[in-house]
Every structure is written in C-alpha cells, then in structure tokens.
Design an enzyme around this catalytic site. Structure first.
Site, PDB file in Angstrom:
ATOM      1  NE  ARG A 122      -4.044  -2.140   2.036  1.00 44.16           N
ATOM      2  CZ  ARG A 122      -3.878  -3.190   2.927  1.00 44.16           C
ATOM      3  NH1 ARG A 122      -2.875  -3.211   3.736  1.00 44.16           N
ATOM      4  NH2 ARG A 122      -4.706  -4.275   2.799  1.00 44.16           N
ATOM      5  CE  LYS A 144      -1.792  13.405 -15.176  1.00 45.15           C
ATOM      6  NZ  LYS A 144      -2.018  13.699 -16.486  1.00 45.15           N
ATOM      7  CD  GLU A 186       4.946  15.465 -23.149  1.00 43.15           C
ATOM      8  OE1 GLU A 186       4.567  16.505 -22.911  1.00 43.15           O
ATOM      9  OE2 GLU A 186       4.310  14.700 -23.170  1.00 43.15           O
ATOM     10  CE  LYS A 228       3.828  16.980 -15.048  1.00 47.44           C
ATOM     11  NZ  LYS A 228       3.945  15.820 -15.871  1.00 47.44           N
ATOM     12  CD  GLU A 238      -5.082  15.393 -15.733  1.00 50.45           C
ATOM     13  OE1 GLU A 238      -5.977  14.715 -16.306  1.00 50.45           O
ATOM     14  OE2 GLU A 238      -4.100  14.970 -15.805  1.00 50.45           O
ATOM     15  NE  ARG A 242      -0.673  16.555 -12.979  1.00 47.79           N
ATOM     16  CZ  ARG A 242       0.009  15.671 -12.283  1.00 47.79           C
ATOM     17  NH1 ARG A 242      -0.109  15.656 -10.921  1.00 47.79           N
ATOM     18  NH2 ARG A 242       0.968  14.802 -12.835  1.00 47.79           N
ATOM     19  CG  ASN A 246      -3.363  15.785 -20.227  1.00 45.93           C
ATOM     20  OD1 ASN A 246      -2.319  15.033 -20.222  1.00 45.93           O
ATOM     21  ND2 ASN A 246      -3.937  15.645 -19.160  1.00 45.93           N
ATOM     22  CG  HIS A 249      -0.728  14.702 -23.925  1.00 42.22           C
ATOM     23  ND1 HIS A 249      -0.069  15.805 -23.978  1.00 42.22           N
ATOM     24  CD2 HIS A 249       0.183  13.999 -23.246  1.00 42.22           C
ATOM     25  CE1 HIS A 249       1.280  15.790 -23.634  1.00 42.22           C
ATOM     26  NE2 HIS A 249       1.465  14.569 -22.979  1.00 42.22           N
ATOM     27  CG  HIS A 253      -2.794   9.747 -24.889  1.00 45.94           C
ATOM     28  ND1 HIS A 253      -3.310   9.966 -23.529  1.00 45.94           N
ATOM     29  CD2 HIS A 253      -1.199   9.554 -24.724  1.00 45.94           C
ATOM     30  CE1 HIS A 253      -2.438  10.355 -22.754  1.00 45.94           C
ATOM     31  NE2 HIS A 253      -1.226  10.314 -23.418  1.00 45.94           N
ATOM     32  CG  HIS A 266       4.114  10.273 -24.894  1.00 48.92           C
ATOM     33  ND1 HIS A 266       2.620  10.278 -24.762  1.00 48.92           N
ATOM     34  CD2 HIS A 266       4.462  11.371 -24.179  1.00 48.92           C
ATOM     35  CE1 HIS A 266       2.276  10.979 -24.208  1.00 48.92           C
ATOM     36  NE2 HIS A 266       3.193  12.059 -23.440  1.00 48.92           N
TER      37      HIS A 266
END
Length: 365
Positions: A122, A144, A186, A228, A238, A242, A246, A249, A253, A266
């Site tokens: 955990r 993330k 990026e 960032k 997010e 935030r 993206n 993206h 994606h 990517h």
C-alpha cells in the site's frame, strides 16, 4: 555546471527536482533519502548497460542491499505482465515497506516503478532518475503513475509522488536522436499553454537543443519543470488546471493506441496532436492561423511529425473519435480537448464531432 533545484510544493508530499550533470554516480546525491535496509533499482535492457552499475555503486553506501530488476524496453511492455516483474523482485527479496524503489530510465520505467511503489504494501518510497529528455521534462514530475490497457493509454494507475527527481543531464548524451526529438515535443508544449516567451526562446535555440548544447538543455529542462511544478502545485489530482498539461495528448494518445503502442513514440504522437489541437482551436476562432503555422514550423524543426497517422483506412476520423472517447478527460462520452485560447493560454473545451472530423481529415497523412 550549476546544480538547479525546482521544488514541487505539495505540503508534506513536497519534493525537489534536481537538475545537473554527473550527479547520478555520486553517493552524496542520495544521502537525504529515507533510511532503509534495501533499495530496488528498476530499469530496462537498454539503460541497464549504460547506468545501472554506476547507480548501484553510488547507492551501496546508503543501503546494505541494492537489488535490481531489468524490464524489456518500450511502450509495448507497459502492462500488467511487466509490472508483475517488479512485484516478483520485491517479494523474492523479502522487501519491506521501507524499501526504496529507484526508477532508472524513461517514462515507461518511471510510470511503472511509481505504480509499483504506490501498490506494494500500500505504498513504499520511490525516486525518479529519468534518463530521457521526455521523462526529465514531463513524466517523472508530478506523481502520475500508470500502465496501459489495450483499450486505452495510462488507464490503470495512481497519483503517487516520488521523494526526489534527479535529472542528470549527462544521460542525454546517450539518447538516440529520435528520442531526443520526442522529448522536445513535450518541451514545446509548455510555450502555447503557459509561456510564449519560452516559445520564442525555443524558436531561437532549437538548433542548439538538437546539437545537445548542455546549457540550453539545462534551461529547457528547468523552465519546463518550473511550469509543470507550478501547475501540479495547484492541482495535484487533475481536477481542473492540471489538464492543460495534456495539450496535444488527446489526439496523440489516439495515435499511439491506434498504431499499436511503441510504433509512434509518445512525443511524436503529442507533436502531431498539438498541430491537430491548434488547428481545432483556430477553427473554433480561438487563435489566428499565423499561430498554428508558427507552432507547426517549430515542431517540424524539432524533427517531429506534423502530419498525424491514418489509423483506419475505412473510417479514420471515426476510429480517432472512438479512441478519444476512452480518454481520461472525457466526461459522459463527451471528448474534452485542451485548446489554445490565444497564445500562452490553454482552455478545456468540447467541440462538435463534425468539426473534429474535419480537423482529423485535414491533418492526417
């Protein structure tokens, strides 16, 4: 070279991002980390021959045992099966909840190590040691973590912050040109969403970045990370702001998933996706055509694709829409795009399917 430090301010989960050259192999770099009997370095079969022994040697003064797990390289392996290799290593070595995980590699290694750290017992501490430009300016920062699912990218994961991010700029010397360009994709993103002065700087210095000028790379990494950190500090999970990170993206994606993970890097998907998102912004009357043209030219100079992939010969736009509806930013099946509402300012908006289809048709190869 100076050591630059940027702090992510998240209360008790705050941590530094350290940017410099040659720090990876110095034992003093790691002395402030949590004490533990063991560490586990997670890397891949491309990075391991380059940096694994140096990092293990540097950590040996801090941890009695330094274990390793070497994963197969590439986005195609960012899945449950590969993630389990990390859990196998942790359990086989009897690692406890104080064991510190080190992610040595690019975004795939960082995402999977972070997810393993969030899940094992955990939650155990972990450290990002990104060795690609893309992971230094984006994926290693902000907590993330995720793996891919055949139906969608990064759909299974957790928000889980590292203890430290160490960007050793010397690791960029061994980066293939295609990976360097992917990282520049990026970096370019940060201009249109937050800082057009930085965009102008990139226009002036793109040739130097491609030559791997160390001071220019240091500035580009630091400014990207500052932006960032500023965004994540205000919206860790997010919920709103935030999402602007993206930009490009949602389309990107879809390209990555539609072409099969790993066929497009990517940063390449994001680059073509930024052109599509900018084009959509223009058609909605948010930006001028001249801005779209400047962005396209800069992306092209970085060695990145400005034409998107055809992912379905029968109904290309339909397949894009289908994949984008599985995106994490979709709400009740409505696709939410990060658009540019005037240069330097991003906004989240939906758009009519018919208009999105037009953009896809005009932007695809």
């Amino acid at each position: 070279m100076n050591v630059e430090t940027v702090h992510i301010d998240l209360g008790e989960r705050s941590y530094p991002i350290v940017i410099a050259e040659g720090l990876l192999a110095q034992s003093s770099t790691w002395q402030a980390l949590p004490k533990a009997a063991a560490a586990l370095v997670v890397t891949n079969d491309v990075v391991a021959p380059l940096y694994l022994s140096a990092l293990k040697q540097a950590l040996s003064g801090q941890y009695a045992q330094v274990h390793e797990v070497v994963l197969p390289d590439g986005e195609a392996h960012k899945d449950w099966q590969t993630l389990n290799l990390i859990f196998d290593a942790l359990l086989q070595h009897g690692c406890d909840r104080k064991t510190v995980l080190f992610a040595l590699g690019g975004g795939v290694v960082g995402d999977m190590t972070g997810f393993a750290a969030a899940s094992y017992m955990r939650g155990v501490p972990f450290v990002q040691v990104p060795t690609t430009l893309l992971s230094q300016v984006d994926s290693s920062v902000g907590g993330k973590t995720a793996i891919n699912h055949p139906l969608g990218k990064n759909m299974i994961g957790a928000f889980y912050q590292p203890q430290l991010v160490l960007c050793d700029l010397a690791t960029l010397d061994t980066l293939p040109e295609r990976e360097l360009s992917a990282g520049l994709g990026e970096i370019i993103k940060y201009g249109p969403i937050a800082d057009m002065q930085f965009f102008d700087w990139l226009v002036q210095n793109m040739d130097g970045l491609l030559r791997r000028d160390r001071d220019m790379l240091a500035h580009a990494v630091k400014r990207s990370v500052e932006i960032k950190a500023w965004v994540v500090g205000q919206d860790e999970k997010e919920a709103g702001l935030r999402a602007i990170l993206n930009f490009g993206h949602t389309f990107g994606h879809a390209i990555e998933a539609g072409m099969g993970y790993g066929n497009w890097l990517h940063g390449e998907g994001v680059a073509a996706g930024m052109v599509m998102a900018a084009e959509l912004s223009q058609r909605l009357g948010l930006v001028e055509a001249s801005f779209v043209s400047r962005l396209r030219k800069l992306i092209e100079r970085a060695g990145l694709p400005v034409r998107a992939a055809v992912i379905d010969a029968q109904d290309n736009a339909g397949r894009y829409l289908e994949l984008m509806r599985v995106d994490k930013k979709s709400e009740a099946g409505e696709i939410r795009f990060v658009l540019i509402d005037g240069p330097g300012k991003a906004v989240m908006r939906s758009a009519p399917d018919a208009l999105v289809r037009e953009v896809i048709d005009s932007c695809c190869a």
